[in-house]
Design a protein around this motif. Sequence first.
Motif, PDB file in Angstrom:
ATOM      1  N   GLY A 192       0.805  -1.219   0.000  1.00 52.88           N
ATOM      2  CA  GLY A 192       0.000   0.000   0.000  1.00 52.88           C
ATOM      3  C   GLY A 192       0.832   1.260   0.000  1.00 52.88           C
ATOM      4  N   ASP A 193       2.039   1.188   0.603  1.00 56.39           N
ATOM      5  CA  ASP A 193       2.881   2.379   0.692  1.00 56.39           C
ATOM      6  C   ASP A 193       3.449   2.811  -0.656  1.00 56.39           C
ATOM      7  N   SER A 194       3.234   2.005  -1.699  1.00 52.52           N
ATOM      8  CA  SER A 194       3.662   2.425  -3.045  1.00 52.52           C
ATOM      9  C   SER A 194       2.855   3.635  -3.525  1.00 52.52           C
ATOM     10  N   ALA A 195       1.802   4.010  -2.776  1.00 59.38           N
ATOM     11  CA  ALA A 195       1.070   5.263  -3.067  1.00 59.38           C
ATOM     12  C   ALA A 195       1.990   6.472  -3.024  1.00 59.38           C
ATOM     13  N   LEU A 196       3.170   6.308  -2.424  1.00 61.53           N
ATOM     14  CA  LEU A 196       4.174   7.381  -2.389  1.00 61.53           C
ATOM     15  C   LEU A 196       4.434   7.974  -3.766  1.00 61.53           C
ATOM     16  N   ALA A 197       4.517   7.109  -4.762  1.00 59.01           N
ATOM     17  CA  ALA A 197       4.881   7.565  -6.106  1.00 59.01           C
ATOM     18  C   ALA A 197       3.902   8.618  -6.611  1.00 59.01           C
ATOM     19  N   ASN A 198       2.621   8.456  -6.294  1.00 59.68           N
ATOM     20  CA  ASN A 198       1.615   9.456  -6.689  1.00 59.68           C
ATOM     21  C   ASN A 198       1.598  10.648  -5.744  1.00 59.68           C
ATOM     22  N   ILE A 199       1.624  10.387  -4.448  1.00 62.72           N
ATOM     23  CA  ILE A 199       1.525  11.471  -3.460  1.00 62.72           C
ATOM     24  C   ILE A 199       2.651  12.477  -3.633  1.00 62.72           C
ATOM     25  N   TYR A 200       3.877  11.993  -3.835  1.00 61.21           N
ATOM     26  CA  TYR A 200       5.024  12.909  -3.863  1.00 61.21           C
ATOM     27  C   TYR A 200       5.133  13.711  -5.156  1.00 61.21           C
ATOM     28  N   GLN A 201       4.279  13.397  -6.147  1.00 63.22           N
ATOM     29  CA  GLN A 201       4.204  14.283  -7.307  1.00 63.22           C
ATOM     30  C   GLN A 201       3.770  15.682  -6.872  1.00 63.22           C
ATOM     31  N   ASP A 202       2.942  15.747  -5.807  1.00 62.83           N
ATOM     32  CA  ASP A 202       2.501  17.059  -5.303  1.00 62.83           C
ATOM     33  C   ASP A 202       3.668  17.892  -4.786  1.00 62.83           C
ATOM     34  N   PHE A 203       4.769  17.231  -4.435  1.00 59.44           N
ATOM     35  CA  PHE A 203       5.941  17.936  -3.900  1.00 59.44           C
ATOM     36  C   PHE A 203       7.050  18.076  -4.949  1.00 59.44           C
ATOM     37  N   GLY A 204       6.685  17.830  -6.211  1.00 61.12           N
ATOM     38  CA  GLY A 204       7.644  18.009  -7.300  1.00 61.12           C
ATOM     39  C   GLY A 204       8.557  16.822  -7.531  1.00 61.12           C
ATOM     40  N   VAL A 205       8.180  15.645  -7.034  1.00 65.42           N
ATOM     41  CA  VAL A 205       9.025  14.453  -7.159  1.00 65.42           C
ATOM     42  C   VAL A 205       8.404  13.492  -8.174  1.00 65.42           C
ATOM     43  N   GLU A 206       9.173  13.143  -9.190  1.00 66.75           N
ATOM     44  CA  GLU A 206       8.700  12.206 -10.216  1.00 66.75           C
ATOM     45  C   GLU A 206       9.368  10.846 -10.031  1.00 66.75           C
ATOM     46  N   THR A 207       8.618   9.795 -10.307  1.00 69.43           N
ATOM     47  CA  THR A 207       9.119   8.421 -10.189  1.00 69.43           C
ATOM     48  C   THR A 207       9.153   7.771 -11.559  1.00 69.43           C
ATOM     49  N   VAL A 208      10.310   7.198 -11.920  1.00 71.24           N
ATOM     50  CA  VAL A 208      10.435   6.436 -13.161  1.00 71.24           C
ATOM     51  C   VAL A 208      10.739   4.993 -12.803  1.00 71.24           C
ATOM     52  N   PHE A 209       9.926   4.063 -13.331  1.00 69.14           N
ATOM     53  CA  PHE A 209      10.162   2.632 -13.127  1.00 69.14           C
ATOM     54  C   PHE A 209      11.046   2.133 -14.261  1.00 69.14           C
ATOM     55  N   ASN A 210      12.222   1.648 -13.901  1.00 71.68           N
ATOM     56  CA  ASN A 210      13.207   1.225 -14.893  1.00 71.68           C
ATOM     57  C   ASN A 210      13.060  -0.268 -15.214  1.00 71.68           C
ATOM     58  N   GLU A 211      13.637  -0.676 -16.359  1.00 74.52           N
ATOM     59  CA  GLU A 211      13.483  -2.066 -16.811  1.00 74.52           C
ATOM     60  C   GLU A 211      14.176  -3.069 -15.892  1.00 74.52           C
ATOM     61  N   ASP A 212      15.156  -2.609 -15.101  1.00 74.85           N
ATOM     62  CA  ASP A 212      15.875  -3.532 -14.209  1.00 74.85           C
ATOM     63  C   ASP A 212      15.222  -3.633 -12.825  1.00 74.85           C
ATOM     64  N   ASN A 213      13.929  -3.260 -12.751  1.00 72.27           N
ATOM     65  CA  ASN A 213      13.176  -3.288 -11.481  1.00 72.27           C
ATOM     66  C   ASN A 213      13.719  -2.305 -10.446  1.00 72.27           C
ATOM     67  N   SER A 214      14.352  -1.236 -10.920  1.00 70.05           N
ATOM     68  CA  SER A 214      14.712  -0.144 -10.009  1.00 70.05           C
ATOM     69  C   SER A 214      13.757   1.017 -10.257  1.00 70.05           C
ATOM     70  N   ILE A 215      13.741   1.961  -9.321  1.00 70.06           N
ATOM     71  CA  ILE A 215      13.008   3.209  -9.544  1.00 70.06           C
ATOM     72  C   ILE A 215      13.989   4.362  -9.388  1.00 70.06           C
ATOM     73  N   THR A 216      13.820   5.388 -10.206  1.00 66.41           N
ATOM     74  CA  THR A 216      14.587   6.617 -10.072  1.00 66.41           C
ATOM     75  C   THR A 216      13.610   7.727  -9.679  1.00 66.41           C
ATOM     76  N   ILE A 217      13.884   8.344  -8.529  1.00 61.46           N
ATOM     77  CA  ILE A 217      13.011   9.424  -8.054  1.00 61.46           C
ATOM     78  C   ILE A 217      13.793  10.740  -8.143  1.00 61.46           C
ATOM     79  N   THR A 218      13.172  11.740  -8.766  1.00 58.92           N
ATOM     80  CA  THR A 218      13.859  12.984  -9.114  1.00 58.92           C
ATOM     81  C   THR A 218      13.030  14.193  -8.714  1.00 58.92           C
TER      82      THR A 218
END
Length: 416
Positions: A253-279
């Motif tokens: 459930g805590d994966s909701a972070l990816a959407n919530i933190y867009q409000d704070f200017g943070v974008e999440t990219v899901f990479n092909e190697d099962n990593s995420i890059t947050i910027t």
Amino acid sequence: MNLLLKSSSIKHPAPIKITGSKSETNRLLLLQALYPNLVLDNTSNSDDSEVMLKALQNFQLPTSNFQLVDVHHAGTAMRFLTAYFSIQEGKEVVLTGSSRMKERPIKILVEALNQLGADISYEENEGFPPIKIIGKKLIQNKVSLPANVSSQYISALLLIAPKLENGLELTLEGEITSVPYIKMTLTLLNEIGVKTSFVGNKISVKPQFTIHNSQFTIESDWSSASYWYSIVALSEIHFQVTLFSYKKNSLQGDSALANIYQDFGVETVFNEDNSITITKTKNHQLSIVNYQLNNCPDIAQTIAVTCFGLGIGCHLTGLHTLKIKETDRLEALKTELTKLGATISVTNESLTLEASNHINENIAIDTYQDHRMAMAFAPLALKISLTINQAEVVSKSYPDFWEDLKIIGIVGSEVH
């Protein structure tokens, strides 16, 4: 150990490896005890999972039929092991924990198990650990629970259900909270071949006495990722962090972070190697945010501190379960944020923080033996110097946290 945190020049780190989800690990450790041919990869290195694993391994040793099992502060282990020990025929266990654990209610789960035919009694105070469990074969298969209880009670019942003679039919009465954690448990059961259904307020689990060999790679912990989201949100534009072993279609459930933190200017990219890059891609334009966190209450502390650090107000609801965690997290947040200069109010299920651009410096944050208090406040070191008291509590869920912070330039020095 009290740590004074300071940030030097912040560096873009190499990818950071967070170990497996504590929630998934503890569920799968119990299933592995029930089905020994289950093989697990990327298990959590948290204290809670270590406690769970040790208790299960010791229980399976050919020792006497009586054991005393101490889970210390591990709430998940307390709930899951209560259910597990109740079906271990011919074995007797006294299950206990820390002084705080003895204040955390377990009556609803005990009553449900006893309705199914279990033999569980209280050693000290009615409704609280320590409890005495005499393992039995459970024949009954129907039970009801209030739907707004901790999902760990519900999951504890579901995890042992396939080993019950007649499976389980569970009715949840009222509005269901923490649905993602219930669905996580059911999905893990499905993935090892157990048949389940979840329709309306009724959950059923069919008996399954053996499974085929199964290998699981556990997804990394989204709750632990939340502190990195906070760090990125409080950083300069273009700062980024990559974290390994995360899925786009997460069970957590805590994966909701990816959407919530867009409000704070943070974008999440899901990479092909099962990593995420947050910027950090932009600065926020908000004065207040509102979130209903019924499905992910464990990230409330992180979000509240992020908002305070950014000068944003917030209103967070769906937090009733936070009052019976390692501490009363709502009162603890109110106390510690007030020290830092915040104007904050809490109810039994909500938190309201007023927007403010002032942060008091050189404050010592008390952690109340709660790992999430320590880690939620740590990102403020990007803004001010602050001390985290009892900093070692992070080992409960993320033992490498302070070492990982050094990688980006947040350094802690021990103070007395």
